[in-house]
Design a protein around this motif. Structure first.
Motif, PDB file in Angstrom:
ATOM      1  N   TYR A 288       0.874  -1.179   0.000  1.00 19.62           N
ATOM      2  CA  TYR A 288       0.000   0.000   0.000  1.00 19.62           C
ATOM      3  C   TYR A 288       0.910   1.228   0.000  1.00 19.62           C
ATOM      4  O   TYR A 288       1.932   1.240   0.700  1.00 19.62           O
ATOM      5  CB  TYR A 288      -0.850   0.031   1.261  1.00 19.62           C
ATOM      6  N   THR A 289       0.559   2.235  -0.765  1.00 24.72           N
ATOM      7  CA  THR A 289       1.373   3.458  -0.749  1.00 24.72           C
ATOM      8  C   THR A 289       0.469   4.673  -0.613  1.00 24.72           C
ATOM      9  O   THR A 289      -0.710   4.639  -0.998  1.00 24.72           O
ATOM     10  CB  THR A 289       2.177   3.648  -2.052  1.00 24.72           C
ATOM     11  N   GLY A 290       1.038   5.720  -0.066  1.00 23.47           N
ATOM     12  CA  GLY A 290       0.281   6.967   0.036  1.00 23.47           C
ATOM     13  C   GLY A 290       1.220   8.129   0.303  1.00 23.47           C
ATOM     14  O   GLY A 290       2.383   7.941   0.665  1.00 23.47           O
ATOM     15  N   ILE A 291       0.689   9.317   0.096  1.00 21.36           N
ATOM     16  CA  ILE A 291       1.444  10.527   0.413  1.00 21.36           C
ATOM     17  C   ILE A 291       0.568  11.347   1.329  1.00 21.36           C
ATOM     18  O   ILE A 291      -0.610  11.570   1.027  1.00 21.36           O
ATOM     19  CB  ILE A 291       1.767  11.325  -0.857  1.00 21.36           C
ATOM     20  N   SER A 292       1.135  11.759   2.474  1.00 14.56           N
ATOM     21  CA  SER A 292       0.290  12.497   3.404  1.00 14.56           C
ATOM     22  C   SER A 292       0.872  13.876   3.676  1.00 14.56           C
ATOM     23  O   SER A 292       2.088  14.070   3.627  1.00 14.56           O
ATOM     24  CB  SER A 292       0.134  11.719   4.706  1.00 14.56           C
ATOM     25  N   ASP A 293      -0.034  14.818   3.957  1.00 14.89           N
ATOM     26  CA  ASP A 293       0.382  16.141   4.428  1.00 14.89           C
ATOM     27  C   ASP A 293       0.643  15.983   5.910  1.00 14.89           C
ATOM     28  O   ASP A 293      -0.255  16.125   6.734  1.00 14.89           O
ATOM     29  CB  ASP A 293      -0.760  17.156   4.240  1.00 14.89           C
ATOM     30  N   PHE A 294       1.835  15.646   6.258  1.00 12.25           N
ATOM     31  CA  PHE A 294       2.120  15.371   7.660  1.00 12.25           C
ATOM     32  C   PHE A 294       3.544  15.817   7.979  1.00 12.25           C
ATOM     33  O   PHE A 294       4.443  15.646   7.174  1.00 12.25           O
ATOM     34  CB  PHE A 294       1.960  13.872   7.952  1.00 12.25           C
ATOM     35  N   THR A 295       3.732  16.391   9.158  1.00 11.53           N
ATOM     36  CA  THR A 295       5.063  16.868   9.534  1.00 11.53           C
ATOM     37  C   THR A 295       5.550  16.088  10.753  1.00 11.53           C
ATOM     38  O   THR A 295       5.166  16.393  11.884  1.00 11.53           O
ATOM     39  CB  THR A 295       5.012  18.374   9.882  1.00 11.53           C
ATOM     40  N   PRO A 296       6.379  15.068  10.536  1.00 15.12           N
ATOM     41  CA  PRO A 296       6.900  14.330  11.691  1.00 15.12           C
ATOM     42  C   PRO A 296       7.757  15.255  12.560  1.00 15.12           C
ATOM     43  O   PRO A 296       8.395  16.175  12.053  1.00 15.12           O
ATOM     44  CB  PRO A 296       7.769  13.237  11.061  1.00 15.12           C
ATOM     45  N   PRO A 297       7.806  14.985  13.866  1.00 17.74           N
ATOM     46  CA  PRO A 297       8.529  15.894  14.759  1.00 17.74           C
ATOM     47  C   PRO A 297      10.021  15.991  14.456  1.00 17.74           C
ATOM     48  O   PRO A 297      10.628  17.027  14.676  1.00 17.74           O
ATOM     49  CB  PRO A 297       8.300  15.291  16.149  1.00 17.74           C
ATOM     50  N   ASP A 298      10.603  14.908  13.928  1.00 16.36           N
ATOM     51  CA  ASP A 298      12.052  14.958  13.689  1.00 16.36           C
ATOM     52  C   ASP A 298      12.392  15.057  12.205  1.00 16.36           C
ATOM     53  O   ASP A 298      13.439  14.606  11.761  1.00 16.36           O
ATOM     54  CB  ASP A 298      12.722  13.740  14.320  1.00 16.36           C
ATOM     55  N   ILE A 299      11.514  15.676  11.441  1.00 16.06           N
ATOM     56  CA  ILE A 299      11.724  15.750   9.987  1.00 16.06           C
ATOM     57  C   ILE A 299      13.042  16.443   9.625  1.00 16.06           C
ATOM     58  O   ILE A 299      13.644  16.166   8.589  1.00 16.06           O
ATOM     59  CB  ILE A 299      10.522  16.442   9.309  1.00 16.06           C
ATOM     60  N   ASP A 300      13.528  17.339  10.482  1.00  9.79           N
ATOM     61  CA  ASP A 300      14.764  18.064  10.170  1.00  9.79           C
ATOM     62  C   ASP A 300      16.003  17.194  10.382  1.00  9.79           C
ATOM     63  O   ASP A 300      17.084  17.522   9.906  1.00  9.79           O
ATOM     64  CB  ASP A 300      14.875  19.307  11.060  1.00  9.79           C
ATOM     65  N   ALA A 364      -3.234  10.336   8.479  1.00  7.10           N
ATOM     66  CA  ALA A 364      -3.214  11.650   7.819  1.00  7.10           C
ATOM     67  C   ALA A 364      -3.292  11.553   6.297  1.00  7.10           C
ATOM     68  O   ALA A 364      -3.113  12.551   5.606  1.00  7.10           O
ATOM     69  CB  ALA A 364      -1.942  12.396   8.234  1.00  7.10           C
ATOM     70  N   THR A 365      -3.545  10.359   5.765  1.00  4.69           N
ATOM     71  CA  THR A 365      -3.625  10.209   4.307  1.00  4.69           C
ATOM     72  C   THR A 365      -5.077  10.026   3.876  1.00  4.69           C
ATOM     73  O   THR A 365      -5.769   9.150   4.401  1.00  4.69           O
ATOM     74  CB  THR A 365      -2.805   8.976   3.853  1.00  4.69           C
ATOM     75  N   PRO A 366      -5.542  10.831   2.937  1.00  3.98           N
ATOM     76  CA  PRO A 366      -6.924  10.636   2.472  1.00  3.98           C
ATOM     77  C   PRO A 366      -7.106   9.255   1.842  1.00  3.98           C
ATOM     78  O   PRO A 366      -6.218   8.788   1.121  1.00  3.98           O
ATOM     79  CB  PRO A 366      -7.101  11.734   1.408  1.00  3.98           C
ATOM     80  N   GLU A 367      -8.218   8.635   2.138  1.00  9.00           N
ATOM     81  CA  GLU A 367      -8.518   7.285   1.625  1.00  9.00           C
ATOM     82  C   GLU A 367      -8.294   7.201   0.102  1.00  9.00           C
ATOM     83  O   GLU A 367      -7.708   6.247  -0.406  1.00  9.00           O
ATOM     84  CB  GLU A 367      -9.984   6.957   1.958  1.00  9.00           C
ATOM     85  N   SER A 368      -8.733   8.258  -0.590  1.00  8.24           N
ATOM     86  CA  SER A 368      -8.672   8.200  -2.063  1.00  8.24           C
ATOM     87  C   SER A 368      -7.231   8.193  -2.577  1.00  8.24           C
ATOM     88  O   SER A 368      -6.990   7.888  -3.740  1.00  8.24           O
ATOM     89  CB  SER A 368      -9.401   9.407  -2.649  1.00  8.24           C
ATOM     90  N   GLU A 369      -6.273   8.541  -1.725  1.00  2.28           N
ATOM     91  CA  GLU A 369      -4.890   8.592  -2.210  1.00  2.28           C
ATOM     92  C   GLU A 369      -4.065   7.393  -1.780  1.00  2.28           C
ATOM     93  O   GLU A 369      -2.845   7.392  -1.913  1.00  2.28           O
ATOM     94  CB  GLU A 369      -4.236   9.901  -1.765  1.00  2.28           C
ATOM     95  N   ILE A 370      -4.752   6.383  -1.252  1.00  9.53           N
ATOM     96  CA  ILE A 370      -4.018   5.166  -0.895  1.00  9.53           C
ATOM     97  C   ILE A 370      -4.112   4.195  -2.069  1.00  9.53           C
ATOM     98  O   ILE A 370      -5.198   3.849  -2.513  1.00  9.53           O
ATOM     99  CB  ILE A 370      -4.592   4.532   0.388  1.00  9.53           C
ATOM    100  N   LEU A 371      -2.939   3.831  -2.581  1.00 12.47           N
ATOM    101  CA  LEU A 371      -2.893   2.904  -3.713  1.00 12.47           C
ATOM    102  C   LEU A 371      -2.395   1.544  -3.232  1.00 12.47           C
ATOM    103  O   LEU A 371      -1.803   1.435  -2.161  1.00 12.47           O
ATOM    104  CB  LEU A 371      -1.944   3.431  -4.797  1.00 12.47           C
ATOM    105  N   ARG A 372      -2.633   0.543  -4.053  1.00 13.62           N
ATOM    106  CA  ARG A 372      -2.189  -0.798  -3.674  1.00 13.62           C
ATOM    107  C   ARG A 372      -1.673  -1.534  -4.906  1.00 13.62           C
ATOM    108  O   ARG A 372      -2.263  -1.443  -5.975  1.00 13.62           O
ATOM    109  CB  ARG A 372      -3.377  -1.568  -3.081  1.00 13.62           C
TER     110      ARG A 372
END
Ligand SMILES: Cc1cc2nc3c(=O)[nH]c(=O)nc-3n(C[C@H](O)[C@H](O)[C@H](O)COP(=O)(O)OP(=O)(O)OC[C@H]3O[C@@H](n4cnc5c(N)ncnc54)[C@H](O)[C@@H]3O)c2cc1C
Length: 709
Positions: A288-300, A364-372
């Protein structure tokens, strides 16, 4: 034939342009700047060395200063000049089936060196992005070096559009706890070997950059859409002895040339025609793959992570622009499907008991943007060519995606083929292309590529096996003995694997990233790393510390810690929907401390029967760690189900569960990226590359404890 088509030598017209950009003194300065930077980066030595590198770079013109390593032999000529150069080249006509990554890189490399190229693509939406969505791809140092040597301008555009992940700590973690298992340093091997640092870029953007470069060099018709190649024929003219090949499309159209390259991916028809039909091997994993608008705390600080599990694993990576890409792999038979709207739920069923670092991304990923899709590979084979037909990329060696090297291998293949064809063309006099030993070149290309491609293929398979058979505790996967896991005895396999990986990882990284250096050395590319590739979110001197010290890495996150009500943290709704509310109720834990209690003067007022007036204090110590102290409350303070002693500080870690009074409301310790606490802060709104934090200063602002640890 003019000798200007070799990778090692630019044509004179082009050379003068290279010189105009990097003439004599400038080149020396650029190389000196780069070398100094490398010294600073590799030795991890002094900030002074880095400053002197920056100063040396500043002394040369802006373009060179930013990219001391961009002096490559690839002609920088605009389209008309390239076309003029082409008329002097042998009329070697190359047909490429497939405008994927490999096919397009090959096309750019050959067009720049004057070959006559036509690319035939079955479905242009795959490269132009209309309708079809294909996620980002990691292009690692080895492939970026090849791209740079083939076409500096294309590489530069990839750098502009891509997101550097190699400038941060990456690695493998335990899926359930999120604890580090092993970390990778992909930055220093790249800097050490004079290669660009690994990036992630959207596939569509990458393919558009490559397609644009082809069209700039040879006009709009160079890529032909809706051509589904299904067969080929080879001919020898009985009169002249000239050999040729014809690619045959499904609709009967025929495309003839001197050479056919099958760059048509894992389901390659060219391959099928060459070696006969064969089944691809199912990896036993669906993805399953997806792209989310999400900012992990240690992204830097952290670029990508692989979360390990038994029969499942999960990969997350920053892809820039405030977005995170993730892949969730699950062992099951091929061909499975999900009822409409049920993919997110399926993922939460599979990964719901894993660390927040995983579940947050899914939520944080919209259902419609989850691919398989099901993951297939093909066993390495030792026949890549047949007369004037040759394979490249996935058509020759489709591998599992775990090393992020399938596309990189396609780029290396393309580089090698361009290099070998150019060398052969140089041997032949102008206008006498018929004398080129094309078949010999194709055979030689395979001999040079086959061992490396097969070994990377093997490593990708090993990485997949390791990621999916990880067992944290004794008892896991032991059926009736599963109860043993409750004693949390570390699994011996996990410990042995960790020791072996720690010992072998640096060498493995060098082989993967640097194993193509000998071929790259034949190009006129300066083997230096780009100053701009240094870590952005912390001072490069801290790299070693973060590699060996998990606590220092945790402290380095540009994040605030707070208590989130467990009901919100565990909710299946996206965390960021609840975020505004959480912010109001839970102040970030500071050095001054947060006092929790019923009394109006407390910084976090919770009016609950189990709560004392001044119940507990949470604070951050000078070192940067977080602590909780029970202030002699009546009901007690409970951390992970254990009552803590009064007035005795206890260290907190992310995901710890805290309750005030045994039956009190439960809270979860969460880290939130600082950008989320700013006015209007929202997940996905933070773009590291556009962050106002100056790269070097950010690192120097780290707590002294971290620097001196
Ligand atoms: C989940 C996942 C993640 C991955 N992540 C990475 C990563 O991070 N880094 C990395 O390097 N690799 C990664 N890979 C591997 C990578 O995607 C492939 O190795 C790479 O795309 C291979 O490039 P290619 O040019 O050989 O084939 P492709 O990119 O598959 O291109 C083949 C092209 O040929 C066209 N075509 C197919 N059949 C025909 C025909 N009969 N006639 C004409 N045209 C045809 C197709 O439409 C396509 O455009 C990943 C793979 C997967 C599945």
């Amino acid at each position: 034939m003019s000798s200007c088509s070799t990778l090692a030598q630019a044509p004179s017209a082009c050379r003068s342009q290279v010189h105009a950009r990097h003439s004599g003194q400038q080149q020396k300065q650029a190389a000196a700047a780069a070398a100094t930077w490398r010294g600073a980066a590799i030795g991890g030595s002094s900030a002074a060395a880095l400053r002197s590198a920056a100063a040396a770079a500043a002394a040369i013109p802006a373009r060179c200063a930013l990219q001391p390593c961009r002096a490559v032999a690839a002609p920088e000529a605009p389209a008309p000049a390239a076309a003029a150069a082409r008329s002097k080249q042998p009329a070697l006509k190359v047909i490429i089936a497939g405008a994927g990554i490999g096919g397009l890189v090959l096309a750019v490399g050959l067009l720049k060196r004057g070959f006559d190229v036509t690319v035939l693509e079955r479905d242009m939406t795959a490269i132009r992005g209309e309708g079809k969505y294909r996620g980002p791809i990691q292009i690692q140092s080895n492939a970026l070096g090849a791209l740079e040597a083939l076409d500096a301008r294309v590489a530069e555009r990839v750098y502009q559009e891509g997101c550097i992940t190699g400038d941060r700590i990456n690695g493998l973690c335990d899926g359930v706890t999120g604890d580090w298992y092993i970390k990778f340093d992909t930055f220093h091997p790249a800097a050490d070997m004079g290669l660009p640092v690994t990036r992630v870029i959207s596939r569509i953007t990458l393919q558009e950059i490559l397609a644009d470069a082809c069209e700039e060099l040879a006009g709009k018709g160079v890529i032909v859409n809706s051509v589904n190649i299904v067969d080929y024929e080879q001919h020898t003219d009985p009169r002249t002895g000239k050999k040729s090949v014809t690619a045959i499309a499904q609709d009967g159209q025929r495309y003839s040339g001197d050479l056919l390259v099958g760059a048509d991916g894992i389901w390659s028809k060219v391959r099928e025609c060459m070696v006969g039909p064969s089944e691809a091997h199912y990896s036993e994993y669906t993805c399953y793959t997806g792209i989310s608008d999400f900012t992990p705390p240690d992204i830097d600080i952290v670029g990508y992570r692989v979360f390990l599990g038994n029969g499942r694993y999960f990969v997350s990576s920053d892809v820039g622009g405030g977005k995170m890409q993730w892949y969730g792999f699950h062992k099951e038979p091929a061909g499975g499907t999900d009822p409409p709207g049920q993919r997110k739920q399926r993922l939460l069923d599979i990964f719901g008991d894993w660390t927040h670092q995983v579940t947050d991304l899914i939520k944080a990923t919209p259902e419609s943007e989850i691919l398989r899709r099901d993951i297939y590979e093909r066993a390495p084979m030792f026949k890549w060519s047949d007369g004037r037909v040759v394979l490249l990329g996935d058509s020759a060696h489709a591998m599992q995606p775990n090393l992020g090297q399938g596309g990189c291998m396609a780029i290396e293949d393309a580089y090698q083929l361009v290099l070998d064809l150019c060398k052969e063309a140089d041997k032949v006099e102008e206008g006498r292309a018929a004398e080129m030993d094309v078949e010999g070149v194709l055979n030689g290309y395979m001999m040079k590529r086959v061992v490396r491609a097969a070994s990377i293929h093997g490593m990708a398979g090993m990485a997949a096996y390791m990621a999916s058979t990880y067992k944290a505790y004794l008892g896991e996967g032991m059926g009736p003995l599963e109860w043993i896991t409750k004693f949390k005895i570390p699994h011996p396999g996990r410990m042995a694997g960790q020791i072996v990986m720690k010992l072998t990882m640096p060498g493995t990284m060098s082989r993967i990233l640097g194993g193509f250096r000998r071929a790259l050395a034949q190009a006129d590319r300066l083997p230096v790393c780009n100053l701009a590739d240094q870590p952005q979110g912390f001072h490069h001197q801290l790299f070693d510390l973060y590699m060996r010290d998990d606590d220092a890495l945790l402290r380095a996150a540009h994040a605030s810690w707070l208590l989130v009500p467990a009901s919100a943290a565990d909710a299946e709704a996206e965390l960021h929907e609840e975020f505004a509310e959480v912010k109001k109720r839970s102040p970030p834990i500071s050095r001054q401390g947060v006092v929790v209690g019923r009394a109006a003067g407390c910084s976090m007022v919770v009016d609950a029967p189990s709560m004392s007036d001044r119940h507990a204090r949470l604070h951050q110590c000078d070192r940067g760690d977080y602590w909780i102290t029970d202030l002699g409350s009546a009901g007690g303070t409970w951390v992970n189900g254990q009552r803590i002693a009064a007035e005795c500080p206890v260290r907190l870690l992310p995901a710890d569960r805290v309750a005030f009074g045994q039956a009190g409301q439960e809270y979860v310790v969460r880290m939130l990226h600082n950008s989320l606490l700013q006015e209007g802060g929202r997940h996905g709104g933070y773009d590291r590359a556009r962050s106002p934090t100056p790269a070097l200063l950010a690192g120097l602002r780290q707590p002294q404890a971290a620097l001196s640890n």
